[in-house]
Design an enzyme around this catalytic site. Structure first.
Site, PDB file in Angstrom:
ATOM      1  N   HIS A   1       0.592  -1.334   0.069  1.00 34.11           N
ATOM      2  CA  HIS A   1      -0.402  -0.015  -0.024  1.00 34.11           C
ATOM      3  C   HIS A   1       1.002   1.332   0.131  1.00 34.11           C
ATOM      4  O   HIS A   1       0.753   2.755  -0.601  1.00 34.11           O
ATOM      5  CB  HIS A   1      -1.031  -0.273   0.988  1.00 34.11           C
ATOM      6  CG  HIS A   1      -1.947   1.926   1.107  1.00 34.11           C
ATOM      7  ND1 HIS A   1      -2.709   1.847   0.246  1.00 34.11           N
ATOM      8  CD2 HIS A   1      -1.266   2.149   2.085  1.00 34.11           C
ATOM      9  CE1 HIS A   1      -2.866   3.273   1.389  1.00 34.11           C
ATOM     10  NE2 HIS A   1      -1.864   2.785   2.316  1.00 34.11           N
TER      11      HIS A   1
ATOM     12  N   GLU B   1     -10.026   2.052   3.484  1.00 31.64           N
ATOM     13  CA  GLU B   1      -8.630   1.275   3.852  1.00 31.64           C
ATOM     14  C   GLU B   1      -8.925  -0.434   4.827  1.00 31.64           C
ATOM     15  O   GLU B   1      -9.526   0.119   5.769  1.00 31.64           O
ATOM     16  CB  GLU B   1      -7.635   2.315   4.735  1.00 31.64           C
ATOM     17  CG  GLU B   1      -7.230   3.622   4.034  1.00 31.64           C
ATOM     18  CD  GLU B   1      -6.014   3.898   4.643  1.00 31.64           C
ATOM     19  OE1 GLU B   1      -5.865   3.848   5.614  1.00 31.64           O
ATOM     20  OE2 GLU B   1      -5.347   4.503   3.950  1.00 31.64           O
TER      21      GLU B   1
ATOM     22  N   GLN C   1      -7.102  15.190   2.777  1.00 24.78           N
ATOM     23  CA  GLN C   1      -5.832  14.899   3.453  1.00 24.78           C
ATOM     24  C   GLN C   1      -4.748  15.457   2.674  1.00 24.78           C
ATOM     25  O   GLN C   1      -4.236  15.945   3.218  1.00 24.78           O
ATOM     26  CB  GLN C   1      -6.250  13.089   3.393  1.00 24.78           C
ATOM     27  CG  GLN C   1      -4.728  12.455   3.871  1.00 24.78           C
ATOM     28  CD  GLN C   1      -4.519  11.039   3.537  1.00 24.78           C
ATOM     29  OE1 GLN C   1      -5.231  10.701   2.982  1.00 24.78           O
ATOM     30  NE2 GLN C   1      -3.423  10.466   3.484  1.00 24.78           N
TER      31      GLN C   1
ATOM     32  N   TYR D   1      -2.373  17.856   4.528  1.00 23.65           N
ATOM     33  CA  TYR D   1      -1.326  16.748   5.541  1.00 23.65           C
ATOM     34  C   TYR D   1       0.486  17.087   5.565  1.00 23.65           C
ATOM     35  O   TYR D   1       1.012  16.968   5.994  1.00 23.65           O
ATOM     36  CB  TYR D   1      -1.121  15.191   5.167  1.00 23.65           C
ATOM     37  CG  TYR D   1      -0.299  14.710   3.202  1.00 23.65           C
ATOM     38  CD1 TYR D   1      -0.075  15.552   2.505  1.00 23.65           C
ATOM     39  CD2 TYR D   1       0.725  13.548   3.631  1.00 23.65           C
ATOM     40  CE1 TYR D   1       0.339  15.572   1.527  1.00 23.65           C
ATOM     41  CE2 TYR D   1       1.580  13.849   2.903  1.00 23.65           C
ATOM     42  CZ  TYR D   1       1.262  14.428   2.021  1.00 23.65           C
ATOM     43  OH  TYR D   1       2.665  14.707   1.016  1.00 23.65           O
TER      44      TYR D   1
ATOM     45  N   SER E   1     -13.833   5.865  12.146  1.00 21.96           N
ATOM     46  CA  SER E   1     -13.362   4.836  12.184  1.00 21.96           C
ATOM     47  C   SER E   1     -13.545   3.629  12.534  1.00 21.96           C
ATOM     48  O   SER E   1     -14.551   2.563  13.337  1.00 21.96           O
ATOM     49  CB  SER E   1     -11.417   4.233  12.277  1.00 21.96           C
ATOM     50  OG  SER E   1     -10.951   5.502  11.730  1.00 21.96           O
TER      51      SER E   1
END
Lengths: 430, 430
Positions: free
Chosen positions: A141, A210, A251, A255, A268
């Site tokens: 990833h 994810e 993001q 970030y 999450s």
């Protein structure tokens, strides 16, 4: 043990919750709304508060009041030898002809009180999570995403193979499977090439998943006292699936230089049943080889330091059929959870029982095994074709994502995580 | 109010804890080890559990059991109107000729039970901190550090003036003033220019401070429900000083691409007394002007959205005298705490009572006002000369750092934070 894993209690062969598993969770019921501990078995679960009040655990010499708590923290804090003996005892209670089978098998009234159909219980977050840390140990990833941003030659940063890269997450935003996820609003840069860079306010347009594993801790360490790698496995209570929903456009703008923030803290999702570290022992395997010479504090004696867990992700757009969009495996990690913990505490960072560590996105090396839609759609350039003629690049409102993870075979009994699912609600109108 | 702020109780003029302040904390004593709430006043504190058990708060109609708790979370959760009325009532209890002065002034036995010399109480963390977020809103610091890494033309990232940059911190590593801080071990890159980049294992060689303000929240929001900027101030219980100790060499190697991690989680120190938001109202002022047009969710009606707090940092090397190494001011922020909270929740992130927000390092614009040793020593290139011929670039073992923050004048009564201090212990030998 294999022969004793035949149960007198009906467990469907396809169940993730065979006698070889017995994962722990927190339940409540319509007739008794106080959350308490349970183990999942087949299509049922055993209410441990009710079962222990019959004196069932008296021979084990443990404080059975831990099963009446609203989280598993106190049970976890008893330590892995206790988890092991409780699980073994429960296996013997349910095993055909097992030494403790009579405890429950011959007591129909106790069965009625303790054995609840799983579809009739409400599941709660299994642990009180003091702090949550998300790692980035899925090398495939990290490489795939690095390629999208910086090209294959600079895809991985120089530190990547030397240490498990990680960052602090937001504990308050961890929710249990089934909790709806509201699409976040935020600042996005519609045209990254324009100058000057001026963001617009928008609902996230690149909402992603994810696929991760999460590990719960069962042992604390004091500030200033690192956990040695040789002891780290004793600190790991068990595992859940983790969907680290990600707002890619938010993001990308936010970030630098301090890392992901709002792109990650709107929710999450974890699966509700904690699969004990012991239950995964038979499925140990080797992870992604790391050719870098690690510093001693990260050197693990055990070469088989990750787990062979078949991971799958399904998408169900509202009103449409389900499509499996990826198959991966829990072994696709460059660093193990003990290595993550040894690294996390090498600074002296204090960890507490109930803390959650995320693995990072677990992508396999081949097409179809990528753990995020960002990877599958090559950064949003390619369309993902779903059943029924539906197409996606990222998630749309009403989409339901369901993650699965399972080890072993139906012959010896599956050891699985159940479901980790969530449905996307529209962003608030502000 | 100014005239009523003269107290019948002796309060030294130089005390941070005048009647104009009355900050809240959690104390215990040798005779009663159970932590409970107190307010600081002069060289004493008022044990609120003891005081409330005399029925003192009965006219206020609040649940006084909140003062018997081991954290201020339940008191905070009562909301700012209640904090305001409790503080006003206590001011009237202590004011010369105040309407409630007789409650305590004429009752020597109650005074003896409730009014404890501050040097005889033990202070505890004032809040249970669910999650901790550190922002980066000190523009001068961000610019100074950016210059060191990327030069003045690219010192600030394009997002910097559009949003309060922040990241999730480690709640478990927040400690109270006076707690020793163990120097962290970790991976550092001795020679960043060498190829390939191979880290070594070492005790941190560039251990630093960060001078910050921390804000505690007193109101939660549900996941998916942002806090509007117009309501954000109602969510802020009060303020503390925050020293975000930083391991610069560990940070430099680890922080790409997900941000600081072990460089920050070995300990962050806060001052023990929470100065209520109301106590700081008279010291509102304007922050660093932001010429960027902010998106509506960050637009604040109140222009005076930060506080004029004189901030100072002293260093005391073991066996040496103290040197003041910097003077800054709480107004050196580009974004206010209400803006930080509105931004933090725009994604729908759920915040809880007791959550802590850090401002980021508060550096002034001029020499001598930089909020970290990294800045003062120009990235470790210049030596900082201390009293007694001692020199520093970064912290050595045995160094004690003490931060102070104070508003107002001795005439009208100082409103200060007391001390935020910590001493560096050697790194563990591993």
């Amino acid at each position: 043990m294999a022969s004793s894993l035949k149960s007198w209690f009906p467990i469907p062969k396809s169940s993730h919750f065979s006698l070889a598993n017995l994962p722990f969770g927190i339940i409540s019921t319509s007739s008794k709304s106080t959350p308490r501990a349970a183990v999942a078995i087949g299509d049922h679960c055993l209410d441990l508060q009710e079962f222990s009040s019959s004196g069932a655990f008296s021979t084990l010499g443990i404080d059975a009041s831990v099963f009446s708590k609203s989280t598993l923290n106190d049970f976890a804090a008893l330590g892995r030898p206790v988890h092991r003996s409780v699980r073994k005892f429960l296996q013997e209670v349910f095993a055909e002809g097992g030494p403790h089978a009579k405890t429950l098998q011959s007591d129909e009234s106790l069965q009625k009180k303790c054995l609840l159909p799983r579809d009739q219980v409400k599941l709660h977050l299994p642990m009180h999570i003091g702090d949550y840390t998300d790692f980035y140990a899925g090398r495939n990833h990290a490489f795939n995403v690095g390629c999208l941003f910086r090209g294959p030659d600079n895809a991985l940063q120089p530190n990547y193979t030397h240490l498990p890269v990680g960052y602090h997450g937001r504990a308050s935003s961890i929710v249990i499977s089934g909790t709806p996820i509201t699409r976040p609003n935020g600042q996005i840069l519609e045209n990254p090439a324009a100058t000057p860079k001026v963001p617009t306010f928008s609902a996230c347009k690149r909402l992603d998943i994810e696929l991760e594993l999460g590990a719960f801790l069962c042992k604390s360490n004091d500030m200033g006292k690192p956990v040695p790698i040789s002891e780290a496995a004793d600190h790991i209570f068990g595992f859940v699936l983790l969907n680290d929903w990600s707002a890619r456009d938010i993001q990308a703008w936010e970030y630098v230089p301090l890392g992901p923030f709002l792109a990650k803290n709107f929710g999450s999702t974890i699966s509700p049943w904690v699969v004990l570290t012991d239950a995964l022992e038979p499925f140990r395997t080797s992870g992604i080889p790391n050719e870098t010479q690690l510093l001693p504090y990260l050197q693990e004696k055990e070469e088989k330091n990750v787990y062979d867990i078949r991971l799958q992700v399904d998408i169900t757009p509202e009103g449409h059929e389900t499509t499996r969009i990826l198959n991966s495996n829990g072994k696709n990690l460059l660093f193990s959870f003990p290595q993550m913990l040894a690294h996390h505490t090498i600074s002296g960072c204090p960890m507490a029982v109930g803390d959650l560590l995320g693995s990072g996105t677990i992508s396999g090396p081949e097409k179809g095994s990528e753990g995020s839609m960002l990877e599958v759609s090559k950064g949003g350039k390619e369309t993902i074709k779903l059943n029924g003629g539906v197409e996606r690049k990222f998630l749309q409102d009403g989409d339901t994502i369901t993650m699965y993870g399972v080890c072993g075979t139906e012959e010896t009994g599956l050891v699985g995580f159940g479901e980790c699912s969530g449905t996307i609600l529209p962003a608030p109108k502000l």
